[in-house]
Design a protein around this motif. Structure first.
Motif, PDB file in Angstrom:
ATOM      1  N   GLU A   1       0.869  -1.257   0.060  1.00  0.00           N
ATOM      2  CA  GLU A   1      -0.042  -0.034  -0.032  1.00  0.00           C
ATOM      3  C   GLU A   1       0.864   1.236   0.007  1.00  0.00           C
ATOM      4  O   GLU A   1       0.632   2.027  -0.739  1.00  0.00           O
ATOM      5  CB  GLU A   1      -1.178  -0.098   1.307  1.00  0.00           C
ATOM      6  CG  GLU A   1      -1.923  -0.859   1.236  1.00  0.00           C
ATOM      7  CD  GLU A   1      -3.044  -1.057   2.183  1.00  0.00           C
ATOM      8  OE1 GLU A   1      -2.895  -0.153   3.138  1.00  0.00           O
ATOM      9  OE2 GLU A   1      -4.002  -2.048   2.525  1.00  0.00           O
TER      10      GLU A   1
ATOM     11  N   ARG B   1      -0.803  -2.217  -4.150  1.00  0.00           N
ATOM     12  CA  ARG B   1      -1.799  -3.070  -3.497  1.00  0.00           C
ATOM     13  C   ARG B   1      -3.197  -3.124  -4.187  1.00  0.00           C
ATOM     14  O   ARG B   1      -3.457  -1.724  -4.584  1.00  0.00           O
ATOM     15  CB  ARG B   1      -1.977  -2.895  -2.115  1.00  0.00           C
ATOM     16  CG  ARG B   1      -3.323  -3.633  -1.553  1.00  0.00           C
ATOM     17  CD  ARG B   1      -2.890  -4.519  -0.494  1.00  0.00           C
ATOM     18  NE  ARG B   1      -4.116  -5.366  -0.408  1.00  0.00           N
ATOM     19  CZ  ARG B   1      -4.800  -5.255   0.739  1.00  0.00           C
ATOM     20  NH1 ARG B   1      -4.837  -4.384   1.523  1.00  0.00           N
ATOM     21  NH2 ARG B   1      -5.964  -6.172   0.804  1.00  0.00           N
TER      22      ARG B   1
ATOM     23  N   LYS C   1      -7.133  -3.584  -4.042  1.00  0.00           N
ATOM     24  CA  LYS C   1      -8.244  -4.145  -3.291  1.00  0.00           C
ATOM     25  C   LYS C   1      -9.536  -4.658  -4.048  1.00  0.00           C
ATOM     26  O   LYS C   1      -9.735  -4.160  -5.001  1.00  0.00           O
ATOM     27  CB  LYS C   1      -8.628  -3.077  -2.073  1.00  0.00           C
ATOM     28  CG  LYS C   1      -7.589  -2.579  -1.518  1.00  0.00           C
ATOM     29  CD  LYS C   1      -7.841  -1.466  -0.403  1.00  0.00           C
ATOM     30  CE  LYS C   1      -6.813  -1.035   0.436  1.00  0.00           C
ATOM     31  NZ  LYS C   1      -6.954   0.024   1.271  1.00  0.00           N
TER      32      LYS C   1
END
Length: 63
Positions: free
Chosen positions: A55, A60, A62
């Protein structure tokens, strides 16, 4: 972390051998069902740190 539920979120894309969805390595993913609860908790803690690092670098994904 008391839960040892599989952390997979069905993204399954890798960046340097780390899944950008759950933060586990390919080896940890393959071994997951054979790990005992304590080992699963260790993997979950390590994967959480990896996700934070992903992140921080913007890598990252999601769900």
């Amino acid at each position: 972390m008391s839960s040892t539920k599989d952390p997979c979120i069905d993204i399954c894309k890798f960046n340097d051998d780390i899944c950008i969805g759950c933060g586990r390595t390919k080896r940890e993913i393959r071994a997951w069902k054979k790990l005992d609860k304590d080992d699963k908790r260790i993997v979950l803690a390590e994967s959480a740190l990896r996700l934070l690092a992903l992140e921080a670098t913007g890598r990252r994904k999601k769900k």
